[in-house]
Structures are given as structure tokens and as C-alpha cells.
Enzyme design. Structure first.
Site, PDB file in Angstrom:
ATOM      1  N   ASP A   1       8.563  30.938   5.553  1.00 10.03           N
ATOM      2  CA  ASP A   1       9.904  31.376   5.232  1.00 10.03           C
ATOM      3  C   ASP A   1      10.820  31.316   6.612  1.00 10.03           C
ATOM      4  O   ASP A   1      11.531  30.512   6.745  1.00 10.03           O
ATOM      5  CB  ASP A   1      10.222  32.555   4.658  1.00 10.03           C
ATOM      6  CG  ASP A   1      11.750  32.836   4.420  1.00 10.03           C
ATOM      7  OD1 ASP A   1      12.368  32.302   3.866  1.00 10.03           O
ATOM      8  OD2 ASP A   1      12.321  34.107   4.745  1.00 10.03           O
TER       9      ASP A   1
ATOM     10  N   ASP B   1      13.178  28.104   7.965  1.00 10.38           N
ATOM     11  CA  ASP B   1      14.533  27.949   8.553  1.00 10.38           C
ATOM     12  C   ASP B   1      14.554  27.616  10.078  1.00 10.38           C
ATOM     13  O   ASP B   1      15.562  26.814  10.454  1.00 10.38           O
ATOM     14  CB  ASP B   1      14.952  29.451   8.623  1.00 10.38           C
ATOM     15  CG  ASP B   1      15.932  29.792   7.292  1.00 10.38           C
ATOM     16  OD1 ASP B   1      15.391  29.367   6.173  1.00 10.38           O
ATOM     17  OD2 ASP B   1      16.827  30.570   7.231  1.00 10.38           O
TER      18      ASP B   1
ATOM     19  N   ASP C   1       3.821  33.263  16.532  1.00  8.99           N
ATOM     20  CA  ASP C   1       4.735  33.281  17.617  1.00  8.99           C
ATOM     21  C   ASP C   1       4.562  32.112  18.574  1.00  8.99           C
ATOM     22  O   ASP C   1       5.868  31.635  19.031  1.00  8.99           O
ATOM     23  CB  ASP C   1       4.491  34.952  18.614  1.00  8.99           C
ATOM     24  CG  ASP C   1       3.121  34.704  18.677  1.00  8.99           C
ATOM     25  OD1 ASP C   1       2.034  34.222  18.377  1.00  8.99           O
ATOM     26  OD2 ASP C   1       2.764  35.661  19.670  1.00  8.99           O
TER      27      ASP C   1
ATOM     28  N   LYS D   1      -1.586  35.057  12.110  1.00  6.62           N
ATOM     29  CA  LYS D   1      -1.576  36.069  13.395  1.00  6.62           C
ATOM     30  C   LYS D   1      -2.893  36.638  13.346  1.00  6.62           C
ATOM     31  O   LYS D   1      -2.895  37.983  13.217  1.00  6.62           O
ATOM     32  CB  LYS D   1      -0.307  36.860  13.087  1.00  6.62           C
ATOM     33  CG  LYS D   1       0.105  37.860  14.273  1.00  6.62           C
ATOM     34  CD  LYS D   1       0.614  37.085  15.462  1.00  6.62           C
ATOM     35  CE  LYS D   1       0.719  38.007  16.390  1.00  6.62           C
ATOM     36  NZ  LYS D   1       1.118  37.552  17.714  1.00  6.62           N
TER      37      LYS D   1
ATOM     38  N   TYR E   1       5.472  39.388   0.649  1.00  7.03           N
ATOM     39  CA  TYR E   1       6.569  39.389  -0.442  1.00  7.03           C
ATOM     40  C   TYR E   1       6.333  40.251  -1.593  1.00  7.03           C
ATOM     41  O   TYR E   1       6.742  40.726  -2.494  1.00  7.03           O
ATOM     42  CB  TYR E   1       7.006  37.892  -0.831  1.00  7.03           C
ATOM     43  CG  TYR E   1       8.073  37.571   0.107  1.00  7.03           C
ATOM     44  CD1 TYR E   1       7.637  37.484   1.302  1.00  7.03           C
ATOM     45  CD2 TYR E   1       8.905  36.773  -0.456  1.00  7.03           C
ATOM     46  CE1 TYR E   1       8.776  36.609   2.281  1.00  7.03           C
ATOM     47  CE2 TYR E   1       9.951  36.394   0.439  1.00  7.03           C
ATOM     48  CZ  TYR E   1      10.017  36.171   1.595  1.00  7.03           C
ATOM     49  OH  TYR E   1      10.823  35.423   2.423  1.00  7.03           O
TER      50      TYR E   1
HETATM   51  C1  IPM Z   1      13.840  31.026   0.543  1.00  9.63           C
HETATM   52  C2  IPM Z   1      14.524  32.222   0.515  1.00  9.63           C
HETATM   53  C3  IPM Z   1      14.095  33.362  -0.463  1.00  9.63           C
HETATM   54  C4  IPM Z   1      12.669  33.627   0.083  1.00  9.63           C
HETATM   55  C5  IPM Z   1      14.965  34.383  -0.660  1.00  9.63           C
HETATM   56  C6  IPM Z   1      16.467  34.354  -1.221  1.00  9.63           C
HETATM   57  C7  IPM Z   1      14.194  35.631  -1.477  1.00  9.63           C
HETATM   58  O1  IPM Z   1      14.834  32.717   1.723  1.00  9.63           O
HETATM   59  O2  IPM Z   1      13.728  30.284  -0.240  1.00  9.63           O
HETATM   60  O3  IPM Z   1      13.388  30.651   1.541  1.00  9.63           O
HETATM   61  O4  IPM Z   1      12.629  34.347   1.205  1.00  9.63           O
HETATM   62  O5  IPM Z   1      11.826  33.073  -0.250  1.00  9.63           O
HETATM   63 MN    MN Z   2      14.144  31.418   3.307  1.00  8.15          MN
END
Ligand code: IPM
Ligand code: MN
Length: 353
Positions: free
Chosen positions: A244, A248, A220, A188, A142
Site C-alpha cells: 500500500d 503510493d 525501508d 522487514k 489489515y
Molecule cells: C488502496 C487504499 C485502501 C487500502 C484503503 C482505502 C482501505 O488505500 O487501495 O490502496 O489501504 O488498501
Molecule cells: Mn492505498
């Protein structure tokens, strides 16, 4: 009277709606306890860009640094998609995390018993899941330099220093000590040098925590294991982009990404935000799930303000509300008793305190 200054950043999309509900719940707490929250609003993301031309005005950083904690909603939206990278809402958030030095992002994934049917996975797979993703937040690909994009070539750099890996690993081990004492470090390292250093450093830090079991997994495989058998995990330690993605994925174990909170700590001031985005497609309709943000407010009480009892109260009020069958539309399909609006659900949770 305990009094806390909270910097509030509502942001874009559903941000304002969900943050309002978290404030409602905090205020309901303060009516009953000897505690007062003083809120001050600051701009970030698209809203800040529209008002000032900068997705992260200096005033927001200064205001956050003067506060006891930051309560944050979400940023981003189609409206700003065409802007150059440094003007985009997301750049504001990344610079904010960096400016505050919040290198550790804690993302707990728990399944509420009432919502087991809401998970896309089978009951026998998800029942009892309770894991914590510890995501490095201010380094990795990032932020790595060089980064560049031209018409026919683009690149980013995934870079970690040993110090950066050490400090996030320590946080993961400290958290594991208070849980089941198991850390799974995700990398990884079969392909990436940066991951080799990650793995070696995790091993080094593990020596300071002989009671904690450290295992390693390639990312993975970890993403497959998360849906195959999520109960095998206690603490997942990983870098910025892997964390990240995995968080999710892990959120769907719980039934809705609208449920999961996060705490970003390790700097001077903690930042508390839902893991989900600004959901521009449903913004302004009063249907967003406020639980992730209310739950983030509970994390704020727990990690920044050391108000553990009050944090527990909020968590119990959320659980009770779900137990009573109240949900927002994202969880409507699963035989809930009543589908509520964002603010109705906030009212019920506040009432259940
Ligand atoms: C998160 C979001 C952020 C990230 C984005 C909005 C930059 O997806 O907080 O998980 O990737 O960190
Ligand atoms: Mn995110």
C-alpha cells in the site's frame, strides 16, 4: 457477439465521475467491435452506508460474484470519518476484497514519455521506468487478529500463513516470467518474524522459477531505492501494508497518482480500480484525472476478459491523448497543450480509440 456483465461500483468522492469516463471509453470500444458490456451498478463505501447503514451490502457481493468483472471507482470521505471502524467506507472495501478472494493486487507503474517532466524526480532517474508492484491484498496486518483498541492501548497483528505467501509469490513469479524475469521481494525480516517466513517462502517458490532472479530488500531501503533508482525494479513482491505504502510512493514517479491503475485478482472475479482514493476535496468539480480508472478498465479487459487487443487499444488511446498534450489539471503545470475537464479528457481518449 461477445457479451460481458460488468458490476460497476462508483463509490464516493470522485468515484462516480471517473468511472463514468471509463464506461464511456468501454462503450466507444463496443461501438467498433463485436462486443457488448452490460453494466449493473452496486453500492459500496459511504454511499452504501448512507443508503443501507452498511458499507458493503450483501447484494453488492452477490452481484459482483455473478458478473464477469468489477469496475470500481473509490470510497471514503471526511463525512464518514467519525463512524466506528466496521461502518467506515474502508471496511466495506476490505470486506469486499476478502469476500471475493482477490489476494493479488497488481499495480503497474509506467512513465509515459510525454510526462517525464511531470515527475517530481529528474528525467534521467525516471525515463523508462516500468515496474509492477504485486501487493498481497487479503492478509497481513489489515486483517490480522487479534486487533483491539481501548482508551490507552491498541494493537494489530501482522500475520501471514505460508500458503498465503506462496500463492502471492507465485503470481509475482508468473508475472516476472512475462517481463524482465526479476522479482524483488520486500519485507522487514531484520525485525519481524512474519517477514522471515515471507523471505523463506519466497526463496522456496523461486526454486520453481529458475529463470527468474529473486532478490530481497528491507522495506525501508526499498522506499529509498524507489526514488533513488526506480529503474532497478521489475517486479516488486510485497505484503499488504508495505505494498500500500510503496505503491503510493511509486505513483509519483509517473507524475500523478491520477494515472495509476490496479487489478485485484486471484479470486473468482477480478476487481479493477485506480490506486488513488476518493479525493473528496475535488469531488464534483469535474477536474479529476480519469486516466487511472480508464487504464484500470484496460486491465479488466486484459486480465479478466482476455480481450488483449482491446486492452492494448485503450492503452494506446491514453498514450496518444497525452502525446497530443491533453491532460487534467493535476498535470497542468508541465507545458501541456490543453487542460481538460474529466469528461473532456474521457471524450478525447474515446475519440482516440
Ligand atoms: C488502496 C487504499 C485502501 C487500502 C484503503 C482505502 C482501505 O488505500 O487501495 O490502496 O489501504 O488498501
Ligand atoms: Mn492505498
Amino acid at each position: 457477439m461477445r457479451s460481458y456483465d460488468i458490476a460497476v461500483i462508483k463509490g464516493d468522492g470522485i468515484g462516480p465521475e471517473i468511472v463514468d469516463e471509463a464506461i464511456k471509453v468501454l462503450d466507444a470500444l463496443s461501438l467498433k467491435d463485436d462486443i457488448k458490456f452490460n453494466y449493473k451498478e452496486y453500492l459500496m463505501g459511504g454511499a452504501a452506508y448512507d443508503a443501507t447503514g452498511d458499507p458493503l451490502p450483501q447484494e453488492t457481493i452477490d452481484g459482483a460474484l455473478k458478473s464477469d468483472a468489477v469496475l470500481f471507482g473509490s470510497i471514503g470521505g471526511y463525512k464518514w470519518d467519525g463512524l466506528p471502524r466496521e461502518k467506515r467506507p474502508e471496511s466495506g472495501l476490505l470486506r469486499f476484497r476478502s469476500a471475493l478472494g482477490v489476494f493479488a493486487n497488481l499495480r503497474p507503474v509506467k512513465i509515459y514519455d510525454e510526462l517525464v517532466e511531470a515527475s517530481t524526480l529528474k528525467r534521467e532517474v525516471v525515463e523508462g521506468v516500468d515496474l509492477m508492484v504485486v501487493r498481497e491484498l487479503t492478509g497481513g496486518i489489515y486483517f490480522g487478529k487479534p486487533r483491539e483498541k481501548s482508551a490507552d492501548k491498541a494493537y494489530n497483528t501482522m500475520i501471514y500463513t505460508k500458503e498465503e505467501i506462496k500463492r502471492i509469490a507465485k503470481i509475482a513469479f508468473e508475472i516476472a516470467m512475462k517481463r524482465e524475469k526479476r522479482v524483488c521481494s520486500v519485507d522487514k525480516s531484520n525485525v519481524l518474524e512474519v517477514s522471515q517466513l515471507w523471505r523463506e517462502t519466497a526463496e522456496e517458490v523461486a526454486k520453481e522459477y529458475p529463470e527468474v532472479e529473486l532478490t530481497h530488500m528491507y522495506v525501508d531501503n526499498a522506499s529509498m531505492q524507489l526514488v533513488r533508482d526506480p529503474r532497478q525494479f521489475d517486479v516488486i513482491l510485497t505484503g499488504n501494508i508495505f505494498g500500500d505504502i510503496l505503491s503510493d510512493e511509486a505513483s509519483m514517479i509517473s507524475g500523478s497518482i491520477g494515472l495509476l491503475p490496479s487489478a485485484s485478482i486471484g479470486g473468482k472475479i477480478g476487481v479493477y480500480e485506480p490506486i488513488h482514493g476518493s479525493a473528496p476535496d475535488i469531488a464534483g468539480q469535474g477536474i479529476a484525472n480519469p486516466i487511472a480508472t480508464i487504464s484500470s478498465a484496460a486491465m479488466m479487459l486484459r486480465y479478466s476478459l482476455n480481450e488483449i487487443e482491446l486492452a492494448d487499444k485503450i492503452d494506446s488511446a491514453i498514450a496518444k491523448t497525452l502525446h497530443q498534450g491533453y491532460v487534467t489539471g493535476d498535470l497542468a503545470k508541465y507545458g501541456a497543450k490543453k487542460v481538460c475537464s474529466t469528461s473532456e479528457l474521457g471524450d478525447i481518449i474515446a475519440g482516440n480509440l
